[in-house]
Design a protein around this motif. Structure first.
Motif, PDB file in Angstrom:
ATOM      1  N   ASN A 113      -4.655  47.149  98.106  1.00 40.14           N
ATOM      2  CA  ASN A 113      -6.091  46.919  98.280  1.00 40.14           C
ATOM      3  C   ASN A 113      -6.482  45.695  97.451  1.00 40.14           C
ATOM      4  O   ASN A 113      -6.889  45.811  96.291  1.00 40.14           O
ATOM      5  CB  ASN A 113      -6.864  48.169  97.837  1.00 40.14           C
TER       6      ASN A 113
ATOM      7  N   GLU B 130      -8.595  42.022  97.101  1.00 36.17           N
ATOM      8  CA  GLU B 130      -9.682  41.132  97.508  1.00 36.17           C
ATOM      9  C   GLU B 130      -9.261  39.690  97.250  1.00 36.17           C
ATOM     10  O   GLU B 130      -8.636  39.392  96.227  1.00 36.17           O
ATOM     11  CB  GLU B 130     -10.923  41.472  96.680  1.00 36.17           C
TER      12      GLU B 130
ATOM     13  N   GLU C 233      -7.708  49.464  86.376  1.00 40.37           N
ATOM     14  CA  GLU C 233      -6.786  49.994  87.386  1.00 40.37           C
ATOM     15  C   GLU C 233      -5.443  50.409  86.801  1.00 40.37           C
ATOM     16  O   GLU C 233      -4.554  50.833  87.540  1.00 40.37           O
ATOM     17  CB  GLU C 233      -6.561  48.941  88.484  1.00 40.37           C
TER      18      GLU C 233
ATOM     19  N   LYS D 158      -7.439  48.706  92.937  1.00 42.59           N
ATOM     20  CA  LYS D 158      -8.223  47.622  93.531  1.00 42.59           C
ATOM     21  C   LYS D 158      -7.991  46.341  92.730  1.00 42.59           C
ATOM     22  O   LYS D 158      -8.297  46.279  91.538  1.00 42.59           O
ATOM     23  CB  LYS D 158      -9.712  47.986  93.528  1.00 42.59           C
TER      24      LYS D 158
ATOM     25  N   TYR E  40      -6.874  41.769  93.148  1.00 46.97           N
ATOM     26  CA  TYR E  40      -7.215  40.458  93.709  1.00 46.97           C
ATOM     27  C   TYR E  40      -5.928  39.702  94.020  1.00 46.97           C
ATOM     28  O   TYR E  40      -4.890  39.930  93.391  1.00 46.97           O
ATOM     29  CB  TYR E  40      -8.030  39.643  92.703  1.00 46.97           C
TER      30      TYR E  40
END
Length: 303
Positions: free
Chosen positions: A4, A6, A168, A202, A204
């Motif tokens: 996941n 971004e 995380e 989550k 990047y």
């Protein structure tokens, strides 16, 4: 289904005020594409240039072998003349990397090729570090011992970056008393059946090209993979958040010495125990949160 992640925003330029407001204060990563085009390094620095000015320097090399009990903290796996290393990088894929190579100490003349940009943070002037890697080489997912704010400037080729904030950590299979996660996780192509907690993390991702700079907020986990041979330079500023600063002090004066002592006393059993605990603790975190993610049978271990 993958991680996941971004995409990190890419901006052509970024003012100090906007950086502080939109990225430093909220602790979000960002890539600035055209920030260093006025540096001599932008046009001069390449693998060939490094070979020319530092070819006779012996450099420490690291690969992706698992941590062994008889290796010291950040102990290199091999050494080679820089000229030979650059030839190796340009001739074929290699897992050998250079990291934490001090520019000021090794090649003082390189100081003339860059400056310390004003991002609104006080950068540590004595710690500009270079990192080199061959095609396909990568770092383990890790965070830096001092949890610093990092500005990572990339030169030559292309590099993939995957980041996770400290929030995380509970999903990343962190190894106790260390700065890394399980070394058998391939973050570029993770087996989410074997490592199910990663589905909840989550993070990047982005890719860096020549002249790009990425801001990595303090304490962020990062995994770097060289898509092509290349190198980068990091400038850093100390952690500002009291919790992160305290953790940095603990890591520097207690954690690394305790871990080295336990390696000497218990040997490989210490490493094996830590790897087991990474799975047990992560699975326990999922249970506490009432996650409906099935834990893989192969991760059941005895303590």
């Amino acid at each position: 289904m993958g991680l996941n992640l971004e995409q990190i925003p890419h901006l052509k330029t970024l003012s100090k005020e906007k950086f502080i407001r939109d990225y430093f204060k909220p602790q979000k990563p960002v890539v600035i594409e055209r920030f260093i085009e006025d540096w001599p390094a932008y046009s001069k620095w390449s693998l060939d240039y490094m070979k020319e000015i530092a070819g006779d320097k012996e450099v420490p090399l690291y690969d992706d072998r698992p941590v062994a009990h008889d290796e010291g903290f950040n102990e290199p796996h091999a050494k080679m003349k820089m000229a030979d290393y650059v030839d190796l990088l340009k001739s074929k894929p290699t897992k050998f990397r250079i990291f934490l190579w001090n520019v000021l100490k090794e090649i003082p003349q390189l100081q003339k090729d860059y400056n310390y940009p004003d991002f609104g943070l006080s950068l540590m002037k004595g710690l500009p570090m270079l990192f080199f890697g061959g095609k396909g080489s990568h770092t383990f997912m890790h965070y830096d011992i001092d949890l610093a704010n990092i500005f990572h400037f990339h030169f030559e080729g292309e590099k993939e970056c995957i980041l996770f904030p400290q929030s995380e950590t509970k999903y990343l299979y962190k190894i106790p008393h260390s700065l890394i996660v399980r070394e058998d996780i391939d973050f570029s192509n993770p087996d989410l059946n074997k490592w199910p907690a990663l589905k909840l993390a989550k993070g990047y991702s982005t890719k860096l090209k020549h002249g790009n700079v990425i801001y990595i907020p303090e304490g962020y986990w990062h995994h770097m993979r060289y898509i092509t041979p290349g190198f980068s330079m990091s400038l850093r500023a100390i952690a500002r958040k009291p919790k992160n600063f305290g953790k940095a002090v603990y890591n520097l004066i207690i954690m690394r010495y305790f871990d080295n002592m336990m390696r000497r006393i218990k040997g490989q059993k210490w490493i094996d125990w830590k790897n087991e605990r990474a799975i047990i603790k992560t699975n326990r975190n999922l249970s506490f949160e009432g996650s409906n993610i099935n834990l893989a049978d192969e991760q059941t271990v005895e303590v």
